[in-house]
Scaffold this motif. Structure first.
Motif, PDB file in Angstrom:
ATOM      1  N   ALA A  71     -21.290 -39.433 -12.887  1.00  0.00           N
ATOM      2  CA  ALA A  71     -20.884 -39.464 -14.529  1.00  0.00           C
ATOM      3  C   ALA A  71     -21.574 -38.151 -14.721  1.00  0.00           C
ATOM      4  O   ALA A  71     -20.969 -37.123 -15.550  1.00  0.00           O
ATOM      5  N   ASN A  72     -22.922 -37.739 -14.680  1.00  0.00           N
ATOM      6  CA  ASN A  72     -23.747 -36.724 -15.110  1.00  0.00           C
ATOM      7  C   ASN A  72     -23.932 -35.475 -14.323  1.00  0.00           C
ATOM      8  O   ASN A  72     -24.390 -34.422 -14.889  1.00  0.00           O
ATOM      9  N   GLY A  73     -23.610 -35.593 -13.080  1.00  0.00           N
ATOM     10  CA  GLY A  73     -23.654 -34.337 -12.322  1.00  0.00           C
ATOM     11  C   GLY A  73     -22.292 -33.274 -12.544  1.00  0.00           C
ATOM     12  O   GLY A  73     -21.413 -33.466 -12.496  1.00  0.00           O
ATOM     13  N   ASP A  74     -22.984 -32.061 -12.531  1.00  0.00           N
ATOM     14  CA  ASP A  74     -21.879 -30.972 -12.697  1.00  0.00           C
ATOM     15  C   ASP A  74     -21.955 -30.341 -11.199  1.00  0.00           C
ATOM     16  O   ASP A  74     -22.888 -30.090 -10.676  1.00  0.00           O
TER      17      ASP A  74
ATOM     18  N   VAL B 298     -16.761 -30.097 -13.664  1.00  0.00           N
ATOM     19  CA  VAL B 298     -17.739 -29.566 -14.681  1.00  0.00           C
ATOM     20  C   VAL B 298     -17.401 -30.042 -16.057  1.00  0.00           C
ATOM     21  O   VAL B 298     -17.460 -31.062 -16.398  1.00  0.00           O
ATOM     22  N   MET B 299     -16.809 -28.981 -17.088  1.00  0.00           N
ATOM     23  CA  MET B 299     -16.354 -29.473 -18.204  1.00  0.00           C
ATOM     24  C   MET B 299     -15.183 -30.281 -18.232  1.00  0.00           C
ATOM     25  O   MET B 299     -14.609 -31.050 -19.323  1.00  0.00           O
ATOM     26  N   ALA B 300     -14.384 -30.301 -17.015  1.00  0.00           N
ATOM     27  CA  ALA B 300     -13.268 -31.366 -16.660  1.00  0.00           C
ATOM     28  C   ALA B 300     -13.137 -30.927 -15.263  1.00  0.00           C
ATOM     29  O   ALA B 300     -14.058 -30.360 -14.392  1.00  0.00           O
ATOM     30  N   THR B 301     -12.333 -31.776 -14.515  1.00  0.00           N
ATOM     31  CA  THR B 301     -12.574 -31.770 -13.166  1.00  0.00           C
ATOM     32  C   THR B 301     -11.146 -30.857 -12.468  1.00  0.00           C
ATOM     33  O   THR B 301      -9.937 -31.275 -12.962  1.00  0.00           O
TER      34      THR B 301
END
Ligand code: FES
Ligand SMILES: [Fe+2]
Lengths: 161, 437
Positions: free
Chosen positions: B305-308, B322-325
């Motif tokens: 959930a929190n990983g970019d 990132v801000m979406a996948t």
């Protein structure tokens, strides 16, 4: 309340919008929109897609379209630095139904963009919802639907259609 | 590039200079402009590696099909009446015309437009006008069927093809990248799906520049300052976390990831609320985050959930979470021109509000009309134009972080990992090292 808008008034308004864009008066362009205005461009393979359900190319609320205008005027917006030259052609303007204070207007467009010795052509049609208040027309929604199968050879939409 | 004679394996391997003593890593710019190199890449890279075909969710019903070019080859990707996925070469057994001209649809039969030979969704020949003019055994042993791509395998919904029938299995090929695809697959309690709407565009640059760019943390601030201006204008974030440089890993076989957990300034649709989304969204984002934590446990849940993450799967698949996948793949048309396709992958059955937030968030940065990708396109094209000077200025420098024991996203280990594998395949010398600083 029903509103009357003649085709020639609608066309005058769209010509004014096109002139602002070609003159790179982008913040003035953004000011044509209402407080809840939006600017949309669907994916080239899903032109009838709904925003929020289909992945669009552009899905701007009022804040974002204002920031889009500001961004493109910065030197650090590299894709448009130096600016391209654009020519927005608007035709086949039609005034549709009005409801809840908004008037549907549609047109065909072709936008030419030239930069670094390359010219790209963006053909399509646009659907507007306009609002008429005492001081003139404002854009509640602008959706530009491209008639290309892919952004090839364009590569991007770094201008406003 | 090689003055008319055919390049030897040694000459090809010298295109990449991996000098560990002086911590210098260089790539010869002819690798971006040469037709000879592109021909070798078609044979030795795109002809040998596993390539992304699509996601299993794109074909929901038996009979669903998509026609798609993969590695320059037109394929027909179908779900057949037995629910099996097929990858067929989209070319008629008669004189070779594409048997399918549509992008997608649902059908049990594909009739070639030229002389009307007909094939089913498994590629089997089912009929032609005037059959009697051919010998009775003309259709025996599948002789007139459409040809299946040599290999097709699925990994957690991601479907790949390979044109080399002797290739290693897909999980072996993916090596450490499999775990990272699994993080994406784990986002949705009910699986993942591709959202309709494809971003199909192109870049006037060599395809390898986009693989390099897609996990290049070093360019973020100079190239994309206007995107960060946008975030600031909306969220009044102070960006104390922007300096997080995360870490980078070599995942084997040329794959790499750059990663950080919980630190970047943009929102994530099911984990990181930002003020610009409004208070109502906060409640839903927190609930979605909680669901993931409960389902996967706190440790894996936190990573998912929190990983970019910017995941590079060799040679040309990017999965940026990132801000979406996004899933992004691209192919060379010419040395200085590539075609790109990008999709949004999302939890199947997510709420309309969450889907809407995801799609808005996606295009604030990503895609050919976002606030960032057009500037990447511009930079790649400027690099390509610069290579016209390669006689005078022959090398790219990719040395950042070679002296570091803990390379970060602003170092260049992710690119070196790609180039080491590229060098091994293009030169045909399997003894060349894949692991290095
Ligand atoms: S080429 Fe397909 S039927 Fe002749
Ligand atoms: Fe970028």
């Amino acid at each position: 309340m029903t509103m009357q808008l003649s085709r020639s008034d609608a066309e005058d308004f769209l010509i004014k919008e096109a002139a602002l864009l070609d003159a790179w008066k982008l913040e003035e362009w953004a000011e044509l929109f209402t407080e809840d205005g939006e600017y949309l461009v669907p994916a080239t393979d899903d032109p009838d897609g709904k925003p929020g359900a289909s992945l669009f190319l552009i899905y701007d609320d009022r804040h974002r379209l204002g920031e889009r205008a500001k961004r493109l005027l910065k030197k650090t917006a590299h894709a448009e630095s130096p600016h391209s030259r654009t020519r927005h052609m608007t035709s086949n303007v039609a005034v549709g139904d009005s409801s809840n204070g908004t008037i549907a207007v549609s047109c065909n467009f072709v936008v030419f963009r030239s930069r670094m010795e390359v010219t790209n052509i963006y053909p399509g049609h646009a659907e507007y919802l306009l609002i008429s208040n005492g001081s003139g027309l404002r854009i509640r929604s602008k959706k530009a639907v491209l008639d290309v199968d892919a952004l090839r050879p364009h590569g991007k939409i770094s201008i406003i259609l | 590039m090689m003055n008319g004679h055919k390049a030897s394996s040694q000459e090809l391997s010298r295109l990449v200079i991996d000098d560990r003593r002086d911590a210098r890593f260089k790539v010869h710019r002819s690798a971006f402009v040469s037709d000879e190199i592109l021909a070798l890449e078609r044979e030795r890279v795109f002809g040998k590696c596993w390539l992304y075909l699509g996601h299993s969710s794109e074909l929901k019903q038996p009979g669903d099909f998509i026609s798609r070019r993969v590695g320059g080859r037109p394929l027909l990707y179908t779900r057949d009446r037995d629910n099996k996925l097929n990858a067929l070469y989209n070319t008629c057994a008669h004189r070779g015309a594409l048997v399918c001209r549509e992008r997608s649809g649902n059908r049990r039969a594909f009739t070639c437009g030229y002389h009307a030979w007909t094939f089913d969704e498994k590629g089997r020949f089912v009929g032609m006008p005037g059959r009697e003019a051919l010998p009775p055994d003309a259709t025996d042993n599948c002789k007139l069927d459409l040809i299946h791509v040599e290999r097709l395998e699925e990994f957690k919904g991601f479907v790949f093809v390979c044109y080399d029938k002797n290739a290693m299995s897909l999980p072996d090929y993916l090596a450490g990248a499999g775990e990272y695809l699994a993080y994406v697959a784990d986002q949705g309690a009910g699986g993942m799906e591709i959202v309709t709407g494809t971003q199909d565009y192109c870049v006037g640059a060599n395809w390898k520049l986009l693989q390099e760019n897609s996990a290049d943390g070093y360019h973020g601030v100079p190239t994309h300052s206007t995107y960060f201006d946008y975030l600031r204008s909306r969220d009044s974030t102070n960006f104390a976390t922007m300096n997080s440089r995360g870490w980078v890993k070599n995942l084997g076989n040329g794959h790499a990831v750059s990663e950080s957990i919980g630190l970047l300034p943009w929102g994530r649709p099911y984990a990181r609320w930002v003020p610009g989304w409004g208070e109502a969204a906060k409640v839903e984002v927190e609930a979605l985050n909680k669901e993931i934590m409960e389902r996967l446990g706190p440790e894996r849940g936190n990573v998912v959930a929190n990983g970019d993450r910017n995941l590079l799967i060799f040679p040309n698949l990017v999965v940026n979470d990132v801000m979406a996948t996004t899933i992004r793949t691209f192919y060379p048309v010419k040395p200085d021109h590539m075609e790109v396709s990008a999709w949004c992958i999302a939890p199947a059955g997510e709420s309309a509000t969450s889907r809407d937030r995801r799609l808005r968030n996606f295009v604030e940065f990503l895609g050919p009309a976002g606030f960032a990708t057009p500037d990447d396109v511009e930079m790649l094209e400027l690099c390509q134009r610069g290579y016209a000077n390669l006689e005078a200025a022959p090398y790219n420098d990719i040395s950042r972080g070679m002296l570091s024991n803990a390379p970060t996203k602003t170092d260049e280990l992710q690119m070196r990992t790609f180039w080491r594998r590229w060098r091994q395949l293009v030169s045909g010398d399997p003894s060349l090292e894949l692991v290095g600083p």
